[in-house]
Write an enzyme that holds these catalytic residues in place. Structure first.
Site, PDB file in Angstrom:
ATOM      1  N   ARG A 102       0.875  -1.187   0.000  1.00  0.00           N
ATOM      2  CA  ARG A 102       0.000   0.000   0.000  1.00  0.00           C
ATOM      3  C   ARG A 102       0.898   1.217   0.000  1.00  0.00           C
ATOM      4  NH1 ARG A 102      -5.269   1.357   3.631  1.00  0.00           N
ATOM      5  NH2 ARG A 102      -6.074   0.009   1.996  1.00  0.00           N
ATOM      6  N   HIS A 129      -7.450   1.004  -6.294  1.00  0.00           N
ATOM      7  CA  HIS A 129      -7.605   0.107  -5.143  1.00  0.00           C
ATOM      8  C   HIS A 129      -8.201  -1.213  -5.670  1.00  0.00           C
ATOM      9  CE1 HIS A 129      -7.778  -1.249  -1.167  1.00  0.00           C
ATOM     10  NE2 HIS A 129      -8.639  -0.415  -0.613  1.00  0.00           N
ATOM     11  N   GLN A 132      -9.851  -4.003  -3.432  1.00  0.00           N
ATOM     12  CA  GLN A 132     -11.177  -3.629  -2.929  1.00  0.00           C
ATOM     13  C   GLN A 132     -12.253  -3.950  -3.959  1.00  0.00           C
ATOM     14  OE1 GLN A 132     -11.980  -2.062   0.213  1.00  0.00           O
ATOM     15  NE2 GLN A 132     -14.002  -2.728  -0.496  1.00  0.00           N
ATOM     16  N   ASP A 225     -17.295   6.806  -1.702  1.00  0.00           N
ATOM     17  CA  ASP A 225     -16.045   6.664  -0.947  1.00  0.00           C
ATOM     18  C   ASP A 225     -15.845   7.976  -0.202  1.00  0.00           C
ATOM     19  OD1 ASP A 225     -13.540   5.790  -0.033  1.00  0.00           O
ATOM     20  OD2 ASP A 225     -12.495   6.460  -1.845  1.00  0.00           O
ATOM     21  N   CYS A 265     -16.292   1.295   0.625  1.00  0.00           N
ATOM     22  CA  CYS A 265     -15.117   0.472   0.976  1.00  0.00           C
ATOM     23  C   CYS A 265     -14.729   0.633   2.438  1.00  0.00           C
ATOM     24  CB  CYS A 265     -13.958   0.793   0.054  1.00  0.00           C
ATOM     25  SG  CYS A 265     -13.253   2.437   0.275  1.00  0.00           S
ATOM     26  N   ARG A 293     -13.214  -8.847   1.412  1.00  0.00           N
ATOM     27  CA  ARG A 293     -11.794  -8.561   1.165  1.00  0.00           C
ATOM     28  C   ARG A 293     -10.977  -9.822   1.411  1.00  0.00           C
ATOM     29  NH1 ARG A 293      -9.768  -3.351   1.508  1.00  0.00           N
ATOM     30  NH2 ARG A 293      -7.843  -4.379   0.889  1.00  0.00           N
TER      31      ARG A 293
HETATM   32  N1  NVA Z   1      -9.955   6.769  -1.251  1.00  0.00           N
HETATM   33  C1  NVA Z   1      -9.607   6.270   0.063  1.00  0.00           C
HETATM   34  C2  NVA Z   1      -9.804   4.787   0.141  1.00  0.00           C
HETATM   35  C3  NVA Z   1      -9.566   4.212   1.510  1.00  0.00           C
HETATM   36  C4  NVA Z   1      -9.684   2.713   1.563  1.00  0.00           C
HETATM   37  C5  NVA Z   1      -8.174   6.638   0.376  1.00  0.00           C
HETATM   38  O1  NVA Z   1      -7.310   6.526  -0.497  1.00  0.00           O
HETATM   39  O2  NVA Z   1      -7.912   7.059   1.519  1.00  0.00           O
HETATM   40  N1   CP Z   2     -11.182  -0.337   2.506  1.00  0.00           N
HETATM   41  C1   CP Z   2      -9.912  -0.326   2.960  1.00  0.00           C
HETATM   42  O1   CP Z   2      -8.960  -0.504   2.214  1.00  0.00           O
HETATM   43  O2   CP Z   2      -9.815  -0.154   4.299  1.00  0.00           O
HETATM   44  P1   CP Z   2      -8.464   0.078   5.127  1.00  0.00           P
HETATM   45  O3   CP Z   2      -7.933   1.426   4.716  1.00  0.00           O
HETATM   46  O4   CP Z   2      -8.883   0.029   6.557  1.00  0.00           O
HETATM   47  O5   CP Z   2      -7.499  -1.003   4.770  1.00  0.00           O
END
Ligand code: NVA
Ligand code: CP
Length: 317
Positions: A102, A129, A132, A225, A265, A293
Site C-alpha cells: 500500500r 484500489h 477492494q 467513498d 469500501c 476482502r
Molecule cells: N480513497 C480512500 C480509500 C480508503 C480505503 C483513500 O485513499 O484514503
Molecule cells: N477499505 C480499505 O482498504 O480499508 P483500510 O484502509 O482500513 O485497509
C-alpha cells in the site's frame, strides 16, 4: 513462466477476473482447502499508509493459505527513503513469495514489479484500489446473481483511487458504470480511455457525468467513498463543500432501483459522503463487502501464485 502481478484492475482480463471471483466464492465456502502458501512461505504486507481492513484481511488470508504474514508498518523499513525500490525488490523477491504494498505513487508499484520475480499486489495506491474492487464485485454477485449489464453508480470524489477502480473493474465485468463528480474531480482522460477500450471488449459501458441523477437512474449498485482520501486531510473544509451535491442519502437512493445495493469500501464519514440512514440501512451490504476482502484476496493470491508457476495448478482446482 513469467511472473503475474496485480497493479491495476485491468491487469486481469475479463476471463481472469471471472476466474478469480469464482475461486473466491468457492474458497469462501471452503476456507482452509487451498494451501498455496504452504511451508509456511512468507508474504510481505507493506504499508506506507495506514489501514484496518487491508491489514487484517491479508494477515488472516495469508495464514489461511498456510503462509506467514510479515507486516511492515509505515516507516519501519528502508524502502523508498534509505534504499531504492529496485534494490528493495531484489531483497524481497529472494525471501518472500508475495509482495503486497500500500503506497502513494503507482510508479513505485510498477518499479517494484519490474524488479521482482515474486508477484506484487497493489493494496491501494493514489490511483487504484483493485483488491477492494474484487471484494466489491464478489459482494454484488452474491446479492444480484450477475454482473454483466448491471448499472453501477459511483458518486463523490470521482478523481480518486476508488472511482478509477470502479470504472476499470466494473467495465471488465461488463457493467454499465456511471461515475459522477464535480468538474475537475472526474477521472483522468487516460483512465477513461482505458475503461472505454476494456468496455468495447466486454460489452460494458462508461458514463462520466457531473449530474448525480444521470448516474443514479435505475442503478443496481450505488457506491461512494470518502471525500477526504489519505493524504488530503489538509483540504478537509474545501472538500466538504465541493462534494455536497454528491452525497448518498435517501433522495439519491430514490433515484436508483428499489432493489439497489449500497457499497462503501470504508472507513466512512457518516453524514458526509453517505448518511447514517443509508449506510446502516437495509440496502447496505458494507459488512459483507468488508468480509469479502478476505475471500477475494485469498483467491487472488492463490491464482497469482499458480499463474506465476509458484504453486501447483491442483492447488486451485
Ligand atoms: N480513497 C480512500 C480509500 C480508503 C480505503 C483513500 O485513499 O484514503
Ligand atoms: N477499505 C480499505 O482498504 O480499508 P483500510 O484502509 O482500513 O485497509
Amino acid at each position: 513462466m513469467s511472473t503475474r502481478h496485480f497493479l491495476t484492475d485491468i491487469d486481469l482480463t475479463a476471463q481472469e477476473q471471472d476466474r478469480v471471483l469464482n475461486l473466491a466464492a468457492w474458497m469462501k465456502q471452503n476456507p482452509y482447502a487451498v494451501k498455496a502458501l504452504a511451508g509456511p512461505q512468507t508474504a510481505a504486507v507493506i504499508f506506507d499508509k495506514t489501514s484496518t481492513r487491508t491489514r487484517v484481511s491479508f494477515a488472516a488470508g495469508i495464514s489461511a493459505l498456510g503462509g506467514s504474514p510479515l507486516i511492515i508498518n509505515p516507516g519501519e523499513s528502508q524502502l523508498g527513503h534509505k534504499e531504492s525500490i529496485a534494490d528493495s525488490a531484489r531483497v524481497f523477491e529472494r525471501q518472500v513469495s508475495l509482495i503486497i504494498w500500500r503506497t502513494y505513487a503507482q510508479a513505485g508499484l510498477e518499479e517494484m514489479a519490474e524488479h521482482s520475480a515474486s508477484p506484487v499486489i497493489n493494496s491501494l495506491s493514489d490511483d487504484y484500489h483493485p483488491c477492494q474492487l474484487l471484494a466489491d464485485l464478489l459482494t454484488v454477485r452474491e446479492r444480484l446473481g450477475s454482473l454483466q449489464g448491471r448499472k453501477l453508480a459511483y458518486l463523490g470524489d470521482a478523481a480518486n483511487n476508488m472511482a478509477n477502480s470502479y470504472l476499470l473493474a466494473g467495465v471488465t465485468a461488463g457493467m454499465d458504470v456511471r461515475i459522477a463528480g464535480p468538474a475537475g474531480y472526474l477521472p483522468e482522460e487516460r483512465i477513461i480511455r482505458a475503461a472505454e477500450d476494456r468496455a468495447a471488449e466486454t460489452g460494458g459501458k462508461v458514463t462520466i457525468t457531473a449530474d448525480p441523477s444521470v448516474a443514479l437512474a435505475d442503478a443496481d449498485v450505488v457506491a461512494t467513498d470518502t471525500w477526504i482520501s489519505m493524504g488530503q486531510e489538509d483540504e478537509k473544509e474545501q472538500r466538504m463543500q465541493l462534494f455536497g451535491d454528491y452525497r448518498v442519502d435517501a433522495d439519491a437512493m430514490d433515484k436508483a432501483s428499489p432493489e439497489a445495493v449500497v457499497l462503501h469500501c470504508l472507513p466512512a464519514y457518516r453524514g458526509a459522503e453517505i448518511t447514517a440512514e443509508v449506510l446502516d440501512g437495509k440496502q447496505s451490504v458494507i459488512w459483507d463487502e468488508a468480509e469479502n476482502r478476505l475471500h477475494a484476496q485469498k483467491a487472488l493470491m492463490a491464482w497469482l501464485l499458480v499463474e506465476s508457476g509458484r504453486a501447483d495448478e491442483e492447488t486451485v482446482e
